[in-house]
Design a protein around this motif. Structure first.
Motif, PDB file in Angstrom:
ATOM      1  N   ASP A  26       0.859  -1.194   0.000  1.00 39.77           N
ATOM      2  CA  ASP A  26       0.000   0.000   0.000  1.00 39.77           C
ATOM      3  C   ASP A  26       0.891   1.238   0.000  1.00 39.77           C
ATOM      4  O   ASP A  26       0.712   2.153   0.799  1.00 39.77           O
ATOM      5  CB  ASP A  26      -0.958   0.014   1.203  1.00 39.77           C
ATOM      6  CG  ASP A  26      -0.225   0.130   2.530  1.00 39.77           C
ATOM      7  OD1 ASP A  26       0.859  -0.493   2.665  1.00 39.77           O
ATOM      8  OD2 ASP A  26      -0.709   0.833   3.451  1.00 39.77           O
ATOM      9  N   ASP A  32       7.457   2.806   5.660  1.00 40.10           N
ATOM     10  CA  ASP A  32       8.131   1.497   5.755  1.00 40.10           C
ATOM     11  C   ASP A  32       8.013   0.691   4.459  1.00 40.10           C
ATOM     12  O   ASP A  32       8.883  -0.118   4.138  1.00 40.10           O
ATOM     13  CB  ASP A  32       7.652   0.680   6.963  1.00 40.10           C
ATOM     14  CG  ASP A  32       6.149   0.463   7.009  1.00 40.10           C
ATOM     15  OD1 ASP A  32       5.399   1.252   6.404  1.00 40.10           O
ATOM     16  OD2 ASP A  32       5.720  -0.504   7.664  1.00 40.10           O
ATOM     17  N   ASP A  33       6.961   0.931   3.675  1.00 35.06           N
ATOM     18  CA  ASP A  33       6.842   0.261   2.367  1.00 35.06           C
ATOM     19  C   ASP A  33       8.013   0.637   1.457  1.00 35.06           C
ATOM     20  O   ASP A  33       8.536  -0.205   0.718  1.00 35.06           O
ATOM     21  CB  ASP A  33       5.541   0.652   1.654  1.00 35.06           C
ATOM     22  CG  ASP A  33       4.297   0.215   2.405  1.00 35.06           C
ATOM     23  OD1 ASP A  33       3.964   0.854   3.425  1.00 35.06           O
ATOM     24  OD2 ASP A  33       3.673  -0.780   1.984  1.00 35.06           O
ATOM     25  N   VAL A 145       2.408  -6.362   2.263  1.00 34.92           N
ATOM     26  CA  VAL A 145       2.647  -5.420   3.355  1.00 34.92           C
ATOM     27  C   VAL A 145       1.614  -4.285   3.401  1.00 34.92           C
ATOM     28  O   VAL A 145       1.859  -3.240   3.996  1.00 34.92           O
ATOM     29  CB  VAL A 145       4.078  -4.844   3.281  1.00 34.92           C
ATOM     30  CG1 VAL A 145       5.119  -5.932   3.496  1.00 34.92           C
ATOM     31  CG2 VAL A 145       4.316  -4.133   1.956  1.00 34.92           C
ATOM     32  N   GLY A 146       0.479  -4.523   2.735  1.00 37.18           N
ATOM     33  CA  GLY A 146      -0.606  -3.547   2.799  1.00 37.18           C
ATOM     34  C   GLY A 146      -1.896  -4.297   3.080  1.00 37.18           C
ATOM     35  O   GLY A 146      -1.919  -5.215   3.895  1.00 37.18           O
ATOM     36  N   ASP A 253       7.018  -3.256   7.656  1.00 35.96           N
ATOM     37  CA  ASP A 253       7.065  -3.936   6.354  1.00 35.96           C
ATOM     38  C   ASP A 253       8.447  -4.515   6.055  1.00 35.96           C
ATOM     39  O   ASP A 253       8.572  -5.509   5.320  1.00 35.96           O
ATOM     40  CB  ASP A 253       6.648  -2.971   5.233  1.00 35.96           C
ATOM     41  CG  ASP A 253       5.192  -2.546   5.383  1.00 35.96           C
ATOM     42  OD1 ASP A 253       4.510  -3.067   6.288  1.00 35.96           O
ATOM     43  OD2 ASP A 253       4.743  -1.682   4.599  1.00 35.96           O
TER      44      ASP A 253
HETATM   45 CA   LIG Z   1       2.495  -0.965   4.201  1.00 36.18          CA
END
Ligand SMILES: [Ca+2]
Length: 320
Positions: A26, A32-33, A145-146, A253
């Motif tokens: 996301d 962090d992504d 990770v979202g 993430d």
């Molecule tokens: Ca994320």
């Protein structure tokens, strides 16, 4: 000539061992992504993985442009980028928009990219299907990770469930909370998709709960110091545009990426096997069962410093 041949063979060997990874993110909702994507590029440069595609669950066009420019920064601008259709969290975010719009005095982009806008990205579920089909059976690692929007949709058709069962070795997820009954953002924003993923994902799943990334914060001082090998870094730009510097940010993430590519690295411990469930509030629960295909990450005090240092090193690794 012999040396050249040896080099070619070694390179081919490393390539064959590199695990194919799909990153489902996301991008834009938190920084962090961006750090996690930088880690994947570093791991690919080290011959440990092959980023075969990125699919996005944040329904904002800058997310695709930003992902594409990070890939191009690492000289992998060819990596396909897929966008969610009618996804959640469509709002703009400076961390993806500002680096995407930055131009030099001569008018050229600071971060050149292939996609002119998000609309040029392909639809995410179709891309997932295409990427999985092209890989060897039992080989692909997916890092989510979202939200679970894209992967839950992939479970709608029986033939796609079969495709997942055949191709995917591991799904590494950042979601939930396994120490406190509190709602977690990734689950809360699309509760229906999260529930479906936990109920129906047909393979091995390891989940990094809120508490893992919460226990290790990326130090602002290391953002300033470790990325200084380049004047303009798109991830540093994102970091500066997410919150007022200096701030240390949780590594949520990043932990899911580290486990996905180096499951045997000793960076984390694993829970017993079992089944995760999530509710309408965005809370997760875990029920242990010997035949379960789902586990969650745990971390000891002794593991923390090394694990954090490893994530910092990979995220800031220079482009080779
Ligand atoms: Ca994320």
């Amino acid at each position: 000539m012999k040396t050249l041949l040896l080099t070619v063979l070694l390179t081919a060997g490393a390539w064959a061992q590199a695990v194919p990874v799909i990153f489902d993110t996301d991008m834009g909702n938190d920084v962090d992504d961006a750090l996690a994507l930088a880690m994947l590029h570093a791991l690919e440069s080290r011959g440990e993985c092959r980023l075969i595609g990125v699919t996005i669950t944040k329904d904002n066009p800058w997310a695709a442009v930003y992902v594409d420019l990070v890939n191009a920064f690492y000289r992998r601008g060819h990596i396909p980028v897929g966008m969610v259709k009618n996804g959640v969290t469509p709002e703009n975010a400076p961390l993806i928009q500002v680096p995407s719009e930055r131009r030099r005095a001569d008018g050229t982009f600071v971060y050149p990219r292939r996609l002119a806008n998000g609309a040029e990205a392909v639809e995410a579920v179709a891309l997932l299907r295409r990427l999985l089909s092209a890989e060897k059976d039992g080989s692909v690692v997916i890092v989510q990770v979202g939200f679970s929007t894209n992967l839950a949709r992939l479970l709608d058709a029986p033939e796609d469930v079969e495709l997942v069962r055949r191709k995917v070795k591991l799904l590494s997820v950042m979601a939930g909370n396994f120490v406190q009954p509190k709602p977690e953002f990734n689950v809360q924003k699309d509760t229906a998709a999260a529930r479906k993923l936990f109920e129906r994902w047909p393979g091995e799943m390891v989940v990094s709960g809120f508490e893992i990334g919460e226990a290790m914060k990326f130090p602002a001082a290391r953002i300033e110091r470790d990325f200084a090998w380049v004047a303009d870094h798109p991830v540093v730009d994102a970091y500066r545009n997410y919150m007022k510097m200096p701030y240390d940010r949780q590594t949520w993430d990043l932990t899911a990426v580290l486990y996905a590519v180096r499951p045997a690295g000793g960076y984390f411990d694993l829970s017993e096997r079992g089944k995760i469930a999530s509710d309408d509030m965005g809370r997760t629960t875990f029920q242990k069962s010997a035949a379960g295909m789902q586990r969650y990450l745990m971390i000891t005090e002794a593991q923390r410093a090394r694990t954090l240092e490893c994530m910092i090193g990979l995220a800031s690794q220079p482009v080779n």
